[in-house]
Design an enzyme around this catalytic site. Structure first.
Site, short mmCIF file in Angstrom:
data_model
loop_
_atom_site.label_atom_id
_atom_site.label_comp_id
_atom_site.label_asym_id
_atom_site.label_seq_id
_atom_site.Cartn_x
_atom_site.Cartn_y
_atom_site.Cartn_z
CB SER A 11 112.85 -4.93 17.45
OG SER A 11 114.03 -5.05 18.33
N GLY A 43 115.43 0.68 16.30
CA GLY A 43 116.50 1.72 16.40
C GLY A 43 116.51 2.82 15.38
CB CYS A 73 110.95 -2.83 22.32
SG CYS A 73 111.89 -2.19 21.31
CG ASN A 74 114.27 0.34 26.80
OD1 ASN A 74 114.29 1.27 27.93
ND2 ASN A 74 114.78 -0.90 26.41
CB THR A 75 113.15 1.52 20.28
OG1 THR A 75 114.48 1.34 20.71
CG2 THR A 75 113.23 2.59 18.94
CB CYS A 184 118.65 -1.30 24.04
SG CYS A 184 118.34 -2.34 22.67
CB THR A 185 114.81 -5.28 25.88
OG1 THR A 185 114.60 -5.16 24.57
CG2 THR A 185 113.85 -4.52 26.92
CG HIS A 186 118.48 -6.39 21.44
ND1 HIS A 186 117.12 -5.79 21.35
CD2 HIS A 186 118.69 -7.40 20.50
CE1 HIS A 186 116.60 -6.42 20.21
NE2 HIS A 186 117.51 -7.38 19.78
N1 DGL Z 1 115.34 -4.02 22.07
C1 DGL Z 1 114.77 -2.80 21.61
C2 DGL Z 1 114.87 -1.93 22.54
O1 DGL Z 1 114.69 -2.04 23.81
C3 DGL Z 1 115.23 -2.27 20.36
C4 DGL Z 1 116.26 -2.85 19.52
C5 DGL Z 1 116.21 -2.33 18.07
O2 DGL Z 1 116.70 -1.31 17.67
O3 DGL Z 1 115.82 -3.28 17.42
O4 DGL Z 1 115.01 -0.67 22.40
#
Ligand code: DGL
Length: 264
Positions: A11, A43, A73-75, A184-186
């Protein structure tokens, strides 16, 4: 051998935590990264919206000749990976999900914690992982709203981020959790801060390395590893290219990359 690029998307800039690990493990691979910053945060989106965005991005990466797509991205993985596999049956995909299995095998106290976005935290997919791999564990499942936005803005050290971290880590601190998964990858860009705030008794796990190893394994099996003498890195965003470039440089601690704005 196959010198076509690996495509990755998130994202926003969070997926760069996966990008840098793949870059390290597979230095001969060219990489195309798309930050869907025009639609961040994922998210707070519905499954239907996430499937639509993920499909359009995959088409964009395939048009750029990607040989494999990493959903960094997990989501997007928990909501859209099955849909992507159905829509693009010829394309190999690697997704990223919270490391519940690892946490479950490493905890000594029997309590594990998962930090993710609200959409991942409340997903049936995560509930399934917990049922399958941690049925006998106490699970502190925190949907960390707002945190990915701080990383997206390059704010990893500000007071506002500290306040958010304190709020989201409070239930973890109040529990007996001795292992925490970054779902979450952030969040790997906040890893040191999270570790410091939780103290030495808590280990923090992020899935970047297992994801990179899975990419290598798949490419090996398909005989598609690259041997580029000068691999090429392309960065795209659906949002503000200057902002993404500034934040990416800060997070990756490098003068690269040049980021190009695209519509998907
Ligand atoms: N980086 C994303 C993840 O791993 C999502 C961040 C978002 O909510 O955009 O879930």
């Amino acid at each position: 051998m196959d010198n076509r690029p690996i495509g990755l998307f998130d994202s926003g800039v969070g997926g760069l935590s996966i990008w840098r690990t793949i870059r390290k493990l597979l230095p001969d691979e060219s990489l195309d990264f798309l930050a869907d910053s025009g639609h961040v945060p994922y998210g707070e989106k519905s499954t239907a919206e996430l499937c639509d965005l993920a499909s359009r991005i995959t088409r964009f990466l395939l048009d750029g000749d990607a040989k494999l797509v990493v959903v960094a991205c997990n989501t997007a993985t928990v909501h859209a990976l099955a849909h992507l596999r159905e829509t693009f049956p010829q394309t190999p995909f690697v997704g990223v999900v919270p490391v519940v299995k690892t946490l479950s095998s490493r905890t000594r106290t029997g309590t594990i914690a998962v930090l993710s976005t609200p959409a991942t935290s409340s997903s049936e997919y995560l509930a399934g992982l917990i049922r399958e791999f941690a049925p006998d564990k106490e699970v502190v499942n925190v949907g960390c709203d707002g945190l990915e936005n701080m990383v997206e803005a390059g704010e990893v050290r500000t007071r506002a981020t500290t306040a958010l971290l304190e709020r989201h880590l409070a239930p973890v601190k109040a529990s007996r959790a001795d292992v925490v998964g970054l779902g979450c990858t952030h969040f790997p860009f906040l890893r040191h801060r999270i570790k410091n705030m939780l103290g030495p008794g808590v280990r923090v796990y992020d899935p970047s390395r297992p994801v990179a190893r899975r990419v290598r394994q798949l490419l090996e099996e398909r005989d598609e590893l690259a041997s580029n003498a000068a691999p090429r890195f392309r960065f795209y965003t659906t949002g503000d290219a200057d902002l993404v470039q500034m934040v990416a440089r800060k997070l990756l601690r490098t003068t690269a990359p040049r980021v190009k704005h695209v519509e998907i």
